[in-house]
Design a protein around this motif. Structure first.
Motif, short mmCIF file in Angstrom:
data_model
loop_
_atom_site.label_atom_id
_atom_site.label_comp_id
_atom_site.label_asym_id
_atom_site.label_seq_id
_atom_site.Cartn_x
_atom_site.Cartn_y
_atom_site.Cartn_z
N ASP A 56 100.86 -12.68 -6.74
CA ASP A 56 99.47 -12.79 -7.18
C ASP A 56 99.36 -13.71 -8.39
OD1 ASP A 56 98.47 -11.11 -5.28
OD2 ASP A 56 97.84 -9.53 -6.66
N VAL A 113 89.01 -13.62 -2.14
CA VAL A 113 89.69 -12.33 -2.10
C VAL A 113 88.94 -11.41 -1.13
CG1 VAL A 113 90.71 -12.44 -4.40
CG2 VAL A 113 88.41 -11.50 -4.12
N SER A 121 85.22 -10.51 -6.37
CA SER A 121 85.02 -11.63 -7.29
C SER A 121 83.79 -11.51 -8.18
CB SER A 121 84.91 -12.93 -6.48
OG SER A 121 83.80 -12.90 -5.61
N ALA A 128 94.36 -12.46 -7.30
CA ALA A 128 94.28 -13.08 -5.98
C ALA A 128 95.67 -13.45 -5.47
CB ALA A 128 93.41 -14.33 -6.05
N SER A 132 95.72 -17.30 -0.97
CA SER A 132 94.26 -17.32 -0.81
C SER A 132 93.58 -18.23 -1.81
CB SER A 132 93.69 -15.91 -0.95
OG SER A 132 93.79 -15.46 -2.30
#
Length: 471
Positions: A56, A113, A121, A128, A132
């Motif tokens: 992430d 997301v 968001s 995230a 992505s």
């Protein structure tokens, strides 16, 4: 707080300096919903900043955008309540999980997301997955970067990956003025297709600017009465519109829909082809459209700009079904002080375009800000000048961002809307200029434009030489 920031990204203390990542706060502002409900159920609350998972990055969100799936998931109760909705965002990376090398702190990124799996968001920070997000397109402002991810991925997925559009083919796009529809129109045109779109009459000129070769007013004309021999139908409407679409397809024509699935009964063997929908792949879609964005052949229209505190109004704007392009929410980059009156979100658009022109040097932003006949009047360093806005646009459109952009500050102090007239005050604080711009804006049909800019600007005196001061 500093220790928490290090623990948040799972790094030992000695590694923090190497990443040059800022301190991350414990809590953030986020729009939350506690049970199934529509836009009116959203509340802005203080909640913990998301903790990074493996692979992430943590992004400080500048802008988010609204998609119909946001409020549909809320209403259907398909979120892990209490939940922060929202998918699309653009912002700055402020932390990375161990082993992540594709992005670093300070990178400007855009992405999506899934709020069914993690905090969404509509928040000041979002965690995230690397898969992505992509670098924010340099040709886009951060508002545009937040507006394009979902619609671009969807357009690529259905038009290119599924329908395999080819040069010279005839493409019919239902709902051409919406977020996805407007992206499909541009993408089809960029790939050499002849594009026909359905939309209400008020959106016909807009669609032609996007590249549509022909536009049908679906309220007054049945599309199957006026078009035929279509190679691809891209449906963003569903229902009866989808059911009638096979009638316009040639033998072997392709039919795709973004609203559920094409009923098997419509997919006649040898007559209508219903391609399988490929998996949702954020990077494939965004990387696929990146060259077109860089070349200026693919853009996104921002139809409304709201602060996070007006998230319910932003969702309601999108929910009306008449959105032209996308609705954007200023999360961590809202630059408006006091605002009053109706249509503030619409008035903000030309003002923000004016600021974007200053930040990027791009003519398209200034042209969106000013009316064709707009004028500038004011004083700079005591010298009066009265000149057409078109001359100002020409002089200000360098095509590149200022070399000292990082030292420039600009914000909207105030907006007041009264009927079809609005006034605003913008402050500019640059190393080589200080200015107050008093804007008068008028409504022109469905849009607002700056009609008069009255300004007072001064050039700061050079800073004293410290060496001379000592002597």
């Amino acid at each position: 707080m500093y220790i928490r920031a290090l623990l948040l990204i799972g790094l030992p203390l000695f590694a923090a300096a190497a990443h040059a990542c800022p301190v991350v706060p414990d809590a953030m502002r986020a729009a939350r919903i506690h049970a199934a409900g529509g836009p009116e159920s959203l509340r802005v609350e203080r909640v913990p900043v998301p903790v990074l998972q493996a692979r992430d990055v943590l992004v400080r969100v500048h802008y988010a955008s609204i998609n119909p799936v946001d409020w549909k998931l809320q209403e259907a109760g398909r979120l892990p309540f209490p939940a922060t909705p929202g998918g699309d965002f653009a912002g700055e990376v402020v932390a990375v999980a161990p082993g992540v090398t594709a992005f670093a702190c300070g990178d400007r990124v855009a992405g999506i997301v899934d709020p069914r799996e993690r905090s969404g968001s509509y928040a000041e920070y979002v965690s995230a997955p690397v898969a992505s997000i992509v670098p924010a397109p340099p040709a886009f402002t951060m508002q545009e970067a937040a507006a394009y991810p979902t619609v671009a991925v969807a357009a690529w997925r259905y038009l290119v990956a599924a329908a395999d559009v080819r040069p010279g083919e005839r493409v019919l796009v239902h709902g051409g003025a919406g977020g996805v529809g407007s992206m499909v129109v541009q993408l089809a045109k960029a790939r050499g297709a002849y594009v026909i779109a359905t939309a209400s009459a008020r959106n016909h000129d807009y669609l032609r600017t996007l590249g549509a070769d022909d536009v049908i007013d679906y309220r007054n004309v049945r599309f199957e009465d006026v078009v035929h021999d279509i190679d691809i139908v891209v449906d963003t409407v569903g229902g009866d519109t989808l059911a009638r679409s096979p009638r316009v397809l040639r033998e072997g024509g392709r039919l795709v829909t973004l609203v559920g699935q094409v009923p098997a009964a419509l997919c006649a063997p040898g007559r209508v082809v219903c391609p399988a929908t490929p998996p949702w792949d954020v990077q494939a879609g965004l990387n696929g459209v990146a060259p077109l964005i860089a070349a200026g052949r693919l853009g996104v229209h921002v139809d409304g700009l709201y602060p996070l505190d007006q998230i319910a109004q932003a969702q309601q704007h999108n929910r009306t079904g008449s959105t032209r392009g996308k609705v954007v929410v200023a999360v961590g980059a809202d630059n408006v002080g006091i605002a009053s009156g109706d249509n503030v979100a619409a008035v903000r658009l030309p003002l923000q375009a004016y600021l974007d022109g200053h930040a990027t040097g791009q003519r398209r932003h200034f042209q969106r800000a000013f009316a064709d006949e707009a004028v500038l009047v004011g004083y700079k360093d005591g010298q009066y000048r009265h000149w057409p806005a078109q001359d100002y646009i020409k002089a200000s459109s360098s095509g590149r961002a200022p070399a000292d952009e990082g030292m420039r500050k600009r914000w909207i102090r105030q907006i007041t809307v009264t009927g079809d007239v609005a006034t605003a005050v913008i402050e500019l604080d640059y190393p080589d200029m200080k200015a107050l711009d008093h804007m008068t804006l008028l409504r022109y049909g469905d849009t607002w434009k700056i009609a008069v800019k009255a300004y007072h600007a001064t050039t700061p005196a050079p800073a004293a030489d410290p060496a001379r001061a000592v002597r």
